[in-house]
Design a protein around this motif. Structure first.
Motif, PDB file in Angstrom:
ATOM      1  N   TYR A  59      32.537  42.479  31.230  1.00 35.15           N
ATOM      2  CA  TYR A  59      31.431  42.462  30.276  1.00 35.15           C
ATOM      3  C   TYR A  59      30.509  43.653  30.471  1.00 35.15           C
ATOM      4  O   TYR A  59      30.567  44.344  31.493  1.00 35.15           O
ATOM      5  CB  TYR A  59      30.661  41.145  30.333  1.00 35.15           C
ATOM      6  N   LEU A  60      29.674  43.880  29.474  1.00 35.63           N
ATOM      7  CA  LEU A  60      28.717  44.982  29.500  1.00 35.63           C
ATOM      8  C   LEU A  60      27.307  44.435  29.524  1.00 35.63           C
ATOM      9  O   LEU A  60      26.988  43.496  28.794  1.00 35.63           O
ATOM     10  CB  LEU A  60      28.851  45.853  28.246  1.00 35.63           C
ATOM     11  N   LEU A  61      26.454  45.033  30.350  1.00 38.58           N
ATOM     12  CA  LEU A  61      25.028  44.735  30.321  1.00 38.58           C
ATOM     13  C   LEU A  61      24.307  45.942  29.746  1.00 38.58           C
ATOM     14  O   LEU A  61      24.640  47.081  30.085  1.00 38.58           O
ATOM     15  CB  LEU A  61      24.506  44.421  31.728  1.00 38.58           C
ATOM     16  N   GLU A 183      26.036  48.903  31.915  1.00 40.65           N
ATOM     17  CA  GLU A 183      26.612  48.529  33.191  1.00 40.65           C
ATOM     18  C   GLU A 183      27.873  47.716  32.880  1.00 40.65           C
ATOM     19  O   GLU A 183      27.808  46.692  32.194  1.00 40.65           O
ATOM     20  CB  GLU A 183      25.624  47.684  34.002  1.00 40.65           C
ATOM     21  N   LEU A 184      29.003  48.196  33.380  1.00 39.53           N
ATOM     22  CA  LEU A 184      30.268  47.476  33.202  1.00 39.53           C
ATOM     23  C   LEU A 184      30.468  46.587  34.418  1.00 39.53           C
ATOM     24  O   LEU A 184      30.454  47.060  35.556  1.00 39.53           O
ATOM     25  CB  LEU A 184      31.425  48.466  33.076  1.00 39.53           C
ATOM     26  N   VAL A 185      30.625  45.298  34.155  1.00 44.78           N
ATOM     27  CA  VAL A 185      30.811  44.342  35.248  1.00 44.78           C
ATOM     28  C   VAL A 185      32.183  43.693  35.111  1.00 44.78           C
ATOM     29  O   VAL A 185      32.576  43.296  34.012  1.00 44.78           O
ATOM     30  CB  VAL A 185      29.715  43.244  35.241  1.00 44.78           C
ATOM     31  N   VAL A 186      32.897  43.628  36.216  1.00 40.66           N
ATOM     32  CA  VAL A 186      34.148  42.870  36.251  1.00 40.66           C
ATOM     33  C   VAL A 186      33.942  41.684  37.186  1.00 40.66           C
ATOM     34  O   VAL A 186      33.499  41.849  38.326  1.00 40.66           O
ATOM     35  CB  VAL A 186      35.338  43.713  36.742  1.00 40.66           C
ATOM     36  N   TRP A 187      34.238  40.502  36.672  1.00 43.71           N
ATOM     37  CA  TRP A 187      34.159  39.261  37.471  1.00 43.71           C
ATOM     38  C   TRP A 187      35.594  38.887  37.834  1.00 43.71           C
ATOM     39  O   TRP A 187      36.416  38.600  36.961  1.00 43.71           O
ATOM     40  CB  TRP A 187      33.487  38.176  36.637  1.00 43.71           C
TER      41      TRP A 187
END
Ligand SMILES: [Cu+2]
Length: 216
Positions: A59-61, A183-187
């Protein structure tokens, strides 16, 4: 004439300059799902289906136009079937309602003790009115069944309208991303994320990113 067009300028920019972000996460970083089914009690009348495959959420923040928030699904379903939750993780945008249909003939009792949202749906089975929960606070909501201890899933409540689940091969695509800084986040699994800054230029239709390793 020019003045009339001005209020639309922002929306035009989204549709014209929206980009697709492609990438591939390292599937070796995903937790193994195998462990949980071994805990099922021996001699039980019903054997559970294989646990759902571990999936990564990307997802992107950042700042997004209101229209993008308005367009995200307001309702999602986390189905119980074959004595398992159908998916290992379900991303939703904050404010979404999740319905928990039971497709098994046997009872389930879905609950969570997560601080952002604790709930207990009580017992019901196939054909009965499913429980629902609205998730207002972003967070990682661990979901269990009181009756079947091997059953587990996560509802990832996100403070963003831009998210996707990576495929089992690790590839993902985030579509319709307006130009900007994010901000690219990978969970990868409970408590396991990676974070990196990315820039989506206005003149690019696709962008390929290399996700950071978890912990970064
Ligand atoms: Cu159950």
């Amino acid at each position: 004439m020019k003045k009339l067009l001005l209020p639309l300028a922002c929306l035009c920019a989204i549709s014209v300059h929206a980009a697709t972000i492609n990438g591939e996460i390292d599937v070796d970083e995903l937790p193994s799902a195998k462990r949980s089914s071994n805990r099922y009690q021996r001699g039980a009348a019903e054997q559970p289906a294989a646990p759902p495959e571990s999936m990564a959420v990307v997802y992107l923040l950042g700042d997004f136009p209101q229209a993008m928030w308005d367009n995200v699904p307001k309702t999602s379903e986390l189905i119980q079937r074959g004595l398992q939750f159908e998916v290992s993780v379900m991303p939703v945008t904050k404010g979404a309602m999740v319905v928990f249909p039971n497709e098994d003939e046997t009872f389930h009792n879905v609950f969570s003790y997560s601080p952002e949202k604790s709930f207990d749906l009580g017992r019901y089975r196939k054909g009965e009115e499913p429980g629902t929960v609205v998730f207002e606070e972003p967070g990682e909501i661990a979901v269990f069944c009181e009756i079947h201890r091997h059953m587990r899933s996560t509802i990832l409540v996100l403070d963003t309208p831009v998210f996707t689940t990576a495929g089992t091969d690790g590839t993902f695509a985030l579509e319709n991303v307006p130009a900007g800084e994010y901000e690219l986040v990978v969970w990868y699994g409970p408590g396991k994320t990676s974070h990196q800054q990315i820039s989506v230029p206005a003149d690019q239709e696709t962008l390929t990113v290399q996700p950071a390793a978890p912990g970064e």
